[in-house]
Write a protein that holds these residues in place. Structure first.
Motif: not given
Lengths: 118, 386
Positions: A22-47
């Motif tokens: 499990t990755f808590e994005l808040g615990d990751l380095p900010p740049a890495q967390a931001e890249a992952i968040t962007r990627s979740v959205h780019a992938a339309s993960f919830f769709q």
């Protein structure tokens, strides 16, 4: 945002690698967390459907990844949770990029844990 | 220029010959090769005929099977470089007859495919995975830091490993043999990739993968290491391989990988929904039976034990959902058909299964402990204590 990565299959059953991580994005380095968040959205993960990719006949030793993304808070996606199973090879470029970012984060954490403390 | 094996008749064309001509050709080999070739032809034809006429076994098109009537090997290897990408096919890096490229993964895959092809051809007279000259395609440098090798139903795929846990997956010849054997099992079986049938599927890949390496190194059963994936674990990982057929459960014990979960006996059979019902976990039970049978039979493991297991895989009684006990009985029946009823070979096979907790008798098959799937998710560490 919290993401769980679970790996199954592969050429051997390796108990240590099959445990969900499990990755808590808040615990990751900010740049890495931001890249992952962007990627979740780019992938339309919830769709995405709950299973992406099809197992071909006679295939063996392939890896299957289960990704669960959970969003906390009050934002537009607050309280949402979705799970997607990815069968190799992952063709969707955005999902592929997300998976690679998570694997990289996993490797970084593993390397950090292996470093002697003090 | 096509490569032809020494000891076999050379012929400029890929050809199909009647068995009596093959018999003449086989006489160009050494006495041992001749005996093996003659036995291959005799056995193949009988068992194949049984299979093709049976309702259970008649699942595939018989016309493409030429099996024992092939007179010459026909290796066709194609190695593709994926260059870190995952979209097939990548770039063709080396094809049959071309020299070494200097790319170690490309060249290891090429040599491993060759060793695997040669093994099946020289030992069983089998022409590639489908016994019909199927080209062998391998794709190396798949993905970035990719920690796996797999068979996708048509091709073998190898990652470079991340260097932290795994080295490149072409490093172990038995892994290459393992993946290709999945193709053969799919063609001969098939065995469902789930629970005991899946564990048998995995075991057959480990067995023939290991035999490819043993034959390449010309080792007797007692000289072989019986490891799967030796050299694959990166420096610093506490372990020697992915699996041990000889001593299941002892391949690794490492903070990152965990401990090798493979059981050595039916009493430790692992019940789980993970890993397709433990296909890479419980495969160690039939693996160890094969190892024990090979030691009892002496000499090189591919000569007798390998042949018995190969015939069992091709036996008409092998069903897609075959369990360990049924497979054990088929191997004992194959041993008696090949080497004589009540002979030492049959006894060795029966004793080997007995030592892993599977009792094989003429009348019925009994198992020391028949496992049932009751618990939804049992971690491999939580084995039944009985």
């Amino acid at each position: 945002m919290r993401i769980e990565l679970k790996r199954e299959g592969g050429i051997a059953f390796l108990p240590g690698l099959n445990r969900p991580r499990t990755f808590e994005l808040g615990d990751l380095p900010p740049a890495q967390a931001e890249a992952i968040t962007r990627s979740v959205h780019a992938a339309s993960f919830f769709q995405q459907p709950s299973v992406v990719g099809t197992a071909s006949k006679g295939a063996a030793d392939q890896t299957r990844y289960t990704l669960t993304v959970e969003v906390g808070g009050e934002g537009a996606e607050g309280g949402r949770r979705h799970t997607v199973q990815l069968l190799e090879p992952v063709q969707d470029p955005h999902l592929h990029a997300l998976l690679e970012l998570l694997k990289q984060a996993e490797r970084d954490l593993r390397r950090e844990a292996a470093r002697p403390h003090g | 220029m096509r490569r032809v094996h020494p000891g076999w008749h050379r012929h400029s064309l890929y050809c199909i010959l009647p068995p009596y001509v093959v018999r003449t050709i086989a006489q160009n080999g050494s006495p041992a090769q001749r005996a093996a070739a003659l036995r291959t032809m005799a056995v193949d034809n009988t068992f194949r005929a049984l299979r093709l006429t049976s309702a259970v076994g008649a699942q595939r098109v018989p016309t493409r099977r030429i099996g024992g009537m092939m007179a010459e090997s026909q290796r066709q290897r194609f190695i593709y470089n994926m260059g870190g990408q995952e979209g097939f096919p990548g770039t063709l890096a080396r094809s049959e007859g071309q020299g070494a490229t200097g790319d170690v993964a490309v060249d290891e895959a090429y040599d491993g495919l060759g060793a695997t092809y040669d093994f099946f051809w020289e030992v069983f007279g089998r022409d590639s995975l489908d016994d019909g000259g199927m080209p062998l395609n391998a794709h190396v440098h798949y993905g970035m830091n990719y920690n796996n090798a797999f068979w996708d139903g048509q091709r073998m795929v190898f990652g470079d490993g991340d260097g932290d846990i795994f080295n490149r997956f072409t490093i172990a010849m038995d892994i290459i043999g393992h993946e290709l054997s999945h193709g053969m099992t799919e063609d001969e079986g098939p065995l469902m990739y789930f629970r005991q049938a899946g564990a048998l599927n995995e075991s057959i890949s480990d067995i023939f993968g290991s035999l490819v390496k043993q034959k390449f190194l010309n080792q007797t059963a007692d000289q072989a290491d019986w490891l799967i994936g030796a050299g694959l674990l990166a420096d610093g990982v506490q372990g020697k391989a992915l699996r041990s057929m000889k001593d299941p459960g002892t391949a690794y014990d490492d903070p990152v990988l965990g401990k090798d979960p493979q059981p050595a006996h039916m009493r430790d059979f692992v019940r789980t929904w993970e890993d397709n019902g433990g296909v890479h976990i419980n495969s160690s039970i039939p693996n160890r039976a094969f190892y024990l049978a090979s030691l009892k039979l002496g000499g090189c493991a591919w000569e007798k034990a390998g042949r018995i297991w190969y015939e069992a895989l091709r036996d008409m009684r092998l069903r897609p959902d075959c369990g360990f006990a049924r497979f054990a009985r088929i191997t004992s029946l194959c041993a008696s058909r090949l080497y004589g009823e009540g002979g030492t070979e049959e006894a060795a096979v029966v004793d080997a299964w007995g030592e892993v907790g599977i009792k094989v008798t003429r009348e019925k098959i009994s198992v020391a402990r028949v496992p049932t799937l009751k618990v939804p998710a049992v971690q491999p560490s939580g084995r039944p204590s009985a």
